[in-house]
Design a protein around this motif. Structure first.
Motif, mmCIF file in Angstrom:
data_model
loop_
_atom_site.group_PDB
_atom_site.id
_atom_site.type_symbol
_atom_site.label_atom_id
_atom_site.label_comp_id
_atom_site.label_asym_id
_atom_site.label_seq_id
_atom_site.Cartn_x
_atom_site.Cartn_y
_atom_site.Cartn_z
ATOM 1 N N VAL A 111 0.855 -1.192 0.000
ATOM 2 C CA VAL A 111 0.000 0.000 0.000
ATOM 3 C C VAL A 111 0.888 1.239 0.000
ATOM 4 N N LYS A 112 0.677 2.099 -0.974
ATOM 5 C CA LYS A 112 1.443 3.340 -1.041
ATOM 6 C C LYS A 112 0.994 4.266 0.083
ATOM 7 N N ALA A 113 1.943 4.897 0.728
ATOM 8 C CA ALA A 113 1.611 5.775 1.847
ATOM 9 C C ALA A 113 2.673 6.855 1.985
ATOM 10 N N VAL A 114 2.294 7.915 2.670
ATOM 11 C CA VAL A 114 3.227 8.990 3.005
ATOM 12 C C VAL A 114 3.167 9.215 4.513
ATOM 13 N N LYS A 257 -0.216 7.791 6.055
ATOM 14 C CA LYS A 257 -1.448 8.125 5.351
ATOM 15 C C LYS A 257 -1.465 7.369 4.034
ATOM 16 N N PRO A 258 -2.366 6.386 3.868
ATOM 17 C CA PRO A 258 -2.422 5.646 2.604
ATOM 18 C C PRO A 258 -2.811 6.564 1.443
ATOM 19 N N LEU A 259 -2.240 6.308 0.293
ATOM 20 C CA LEU A 259 -2.605 7.014 -0.935
ATOM 21 C C LEU A 259 -3.582 6.113 -1.690
ATOM 22 N N TYR A 260 -4.859 6.409 -1.526
ATOM 23 C CA TYR A 260 -5.889 5.491 -2.012
ATOM 24 C C TYR A 260 -6.085 5.553 -3.524
ATOM 25 N N ALA A 309 -15.813 5.419 -4.015
ATOM 26 C CA ALA A 309 -16.996 5.700 -4.828
ATOM 27 C C ALA A 309 -16.636 6.394 -6.128
ATOM 28 N N CYS A 310 -15.679 7.313 -6.076
ATOM 29 C CA CYS A 310 -15.302 8.055 -7.287
ATOM 30 C C CYS A 310 -14.733 7.125 -8.346
ATOM 31 N N ALA A 311 -13.942 6.130 -7.927
ATOM 32 C CA ALA A 311 -13.355 5.200 -8.888
ATOM 33 C C ALA A 311 -14.424 4.334 -9.536
ATOM 34 N N SER A 312 -15.458 3.980 -8.767
ATOM 35 C CA SER A 312 -16.550 3.179 -9.327
ATOM 36 C C SER A 312 -17.320 3.948 -10.382
ATOM 37 N N LEU A 320 -8.426 5.945 -10.446
ATOM 38 C CA LEU A 320 -8.241 4.512 -10.228
ATOM 39 C C LEU A 320 -8.007 4.262 -8.746
ATOM 40 N N TYR A 321 -8.760 3.313 -8.183
ATOM 41 C CA TYR A 321 -8.509 2.943 -6.785
ATOM 42 C C TYR A 321 -7.221 2.139 -6.737
ATOM 43 N N ASP A 322 -6.360 2.481 -5.807
ATOM 44 C CA ASP A 322 -5.006 1.931 -5.816
ATOM 45 C C ASP A 322 -4.616 1.266 -4.504
#
Length: 651
Positions: A111-114, A257-260, A309-312, A320-322
């Motif tokens: 999971v990408k995060a900062v 903080k995940p980068l979703y 929801a936005c990716a759907s 894109l949900y990541d």
């Protein structure tokens, strides 16, 4: 070294067929233990020492991690097959166990995060009777400032700051809040008697890391429960206030903080040339993390809560949900259904749930009720609203007989229902259920009561982006006999309808179409359309000067949607001088009717002919005709010395 499954029937409460699991997973299995986490813990340590052990138990994962740490080996992978399969209706659950084990052994993408740093600067908002005692408790942990919302006369402590004023603007998230005040008054501790407040001033700006809102008023942010660092409690509930104070005290340090989301801005169909098109993500984002940014949109990753929801809803795949990517979800679906069938199962049903509420519902149902039916395979996802119509259709096309989605109390039901209705219209009718229940027994009963369906006889492997996956899956489910079907309003698939009487073939729609669904013909006046590429963004309809375009949500599963068709065409007008085609015949005739002999520029005899000429011939005609606007007369002869001298003699 080959992996080995370490099995335990949990005090004999579930039936495990080791041979069937070996056939279904391809891994060797240990003998079936009975109390691996207690009486047989030595056996567990022995198996872990051998290496590459997988424990078929999820409840005691921490216990086995402790054992691994004690003996100095790597923490084992623990997969729950008891709550999700073993504690069931008594029918052989081996195929389901094999599917869950196979899916559990898939590599998890990172999971990408900062890193987000909070120094513990906290703003407490509320009336003095509640805010000041809260500040007293937090002062030893955080750097506290209290914003009083009433004219309290309580003597504040000097271990924290106290202010009054109107909070005009607040933005940001944990570690990054920015605040603006009007009428700000700070406490002046000097002088005899009670403390006084300074004169009010406007435009004060400051920052903080955490906000504890005890005002009881309107939340400072939309979807306040999703805003990191913003804690809110009912000032009339001591328990709620105490919980918020406890949580605030722990909001100091470095957090991940995940980068979703991943954003492909060039695909965004939000706007072109100041003509607004798609606003689906803007309308649905609960935290307002998405905002317009010129022709595209931008996402604030620090504010995004990862609801998905936005990716759907994104028609183009710009968002894109990541966390994880959609490709990972598709791999998990394929692994589940293939392992289930390989182990001897048939017509599996998919149950999609979130990581928290859904997992608890399954656990409670299994422990105190009938559990899940043996043909219902659970799939836990981090963002329930992110499991859109593409994933629903893909699951059915891969071989699941039906799909059930268990919503949670805080789920985005509107988005889930919208995507489910779209999936039903595209081939999932009768195979898709939304379970909005909170009672474990009612949840279990609903699954047992559902009508059993047969899986697709020819499962497919959908590939590509979400849009391509949805099309391939829907085409497989609908079969060759299906024609065009009508979709719900706002669907991302459909046709463009053109009023040919109003359309002038100006082709402004072609130049603005973000997906290339509308095209022209370089050889003649034509407006072409490819339905598969249409996003139903509406830019063409908003940009059309004649209001000749409307949208028709629909889905055509046939190959006709992949081909270009002509929406409007007319005969070209040929230049009266050279014969080259340069415009639309009807348009040129209308211009002639309105301008020739009537407009000041075309009053001269023959001036109207310029309208009927191509660009090159029009310039040539003007250059060589009467009234040439570029003419400057004959060039004067050069003056010589004799000319000057003769003029002097004449004088």
């Amino acid at each position: 070294m080959a992996k080995q499954l370490i099995l335990c029937d949990c005090l004999g409460s579930q039936a495990i067929d080791a041979k069937a699991l070996e056939r279904g997973t391809g891994f060797s299995c240990s003998r079936v233990h009975t109390a691996l986490c207690t009486r047989e813990v030595a056996k567990a340590a022995e198996a872990l020492s051998a290496g590459d052990a997988i424990i078929a138990c999820g409840q005691e994962a921490e216990r086995f991690a402790e054992i691994a740490d004690e003996i100095g080996v790597e923490t084992p992978l623990c997969i729950d097959i008891r709550d999700r399969a073993g504690w069931s209706d008594g029918v052989d659950a081996s195929p389901k166990m094999a599917a869950l084990l196979a899916e559990g052994m898939l590599a998890k993408p990172p999971v990408k995060a900062v890193d987000v740093t909070s120094d513990g600067v906290c703003l407490v908002i509320g009336p003095g009777a509640v805010a000041l005692p809260a500040a007293d408790k937090l002062a030893s942990h955080l750097a506290v400032t209290v914003l009083l919302t009433d004219a309290t006369e309580a003597e504040p402590s000097r271990i924290y700051e106290v202010i009054r004023g109107k909070l005009k603007r607040v933005q940001g998230t944990l570690g990054q809040f920015s605040l603006s005040f009007d009428g700000l008054q700070t406490l002046e501790p000097g002088g005899r008697g009670g403390f006084r407040f300074s004169p009010a001033r406007d435009g004060a700006v400051t920052n903080c890391d955490v906000i504890l809102d005890l005002s009881g008023g309107t939340p400072l942010f939309p979807a306040p429960e999703k805003r990191d660092g913003y804690l809110r409690a009912d000032p009339g509930s001591p328990t709620s206030v105490a919980d918020a104070i406890f949580a605030a005290a722990h909001h100091v340090g470095v957090f991940e903080k995940p980068l979703y989301l991943r954003l492909e801005s060039h695909l965004c169909a939000h706007s072109r040339a100041s003509r607004t098109g798609c606003t689906r993500c803007l309308d649905v984002c609960p935290t307002r993390a998405i905002s317009p940014d010129g022709d595209h949109i931008s996402v604030d990753p620090m504010v995004c809560a990862g609801c998905g929801a936005c990716a759907s809803l994104c028609p183009s795949g710009a968002i894109l949900y990541d966390a994880p990517p959609v490709e990972t979800v598709l791999v998990r679906l394929r692994t589940l259904v293939e392992a289930f069938v390989r182990a001897g199962g048939s017509d599996p049903r998919l149950l999609v749930h979130d990581d928290d509420h859904g997992r608890d519902m399954i656990s409670l149902s299994a422990r105190f009720g009938r559990g899940l039916p043996t043909d219902v395979i659970p799939l836990s996802v981090s963002a329930l609203a992110g499991f859109g119509h593409a994933e629903m259709l893909a699951a059915l096309a891969m071989g699941f007989a039906s799909v059930a989605i268990l919503t949670a109390p805080k789920s985005d039901l509107e988005t889930i229902d919208r995507e489910a209705n779209l999936a039903r219209a595209m081939g999932a009718e009768g195979r898709l259920e939304i379970l909005d229940v909170v009672d474990p027994e009612a949840f279990s009963d609903a699954l047992y009561a559902m009508e059993r369906k047969s899986a697709s006889p020819e499962p497919i492997l959908p590939m590509g982006g979400r849009r391509q996956v949805a099309r391939l899956s829907a085409k497989s489910l609908m079969g060759p006999d299906f024609g065009t079907v009508t979709l719900p309003e706002g669907a991302p698939y459909g046709a463009v309808l053109v009023d040919t009487e109003a359309c002038t073939l100006c082709l402004s729609c072609v130049s603005l179409c973000p997906s290339g669904a509308l095209l022209d013909n370089p050889d003649r006046p034509e407006l072409r359309f490819q339905e598969d590429a249409c996003l139903q963004c509406g830019i063409c309809a908003n940009a059309c000067p004649e209001k000749a375009i409307s949208l028709q949500p629909q889905f055509d599963p046939t190959d006709a949607a992949l081909k270009q068709r002509v929406l409007n065409e007319e005969e070209p007008f040929c230049c009266i001088e050279c014969g080259a085609a340069f415009g639309v015949k009807s348009t040129i005739e209308k211009i002639m009717e309105k301008l020739a002999g009537k407009h000041p520029m075309f009053l001269q005899e023959g001036a109207g002919r310029l309208i009927q000429m191509c660009d090159d011939c029009r310039i040539k005609s003007q250059a060589h005709g009467k009234g040439n606007p570029f003419a400057i007369g004959d060039r004067p002869a050069p003056r010589t010395t004799d000319d000057y001298l003769s003029k002097r003699r004449d004088n």
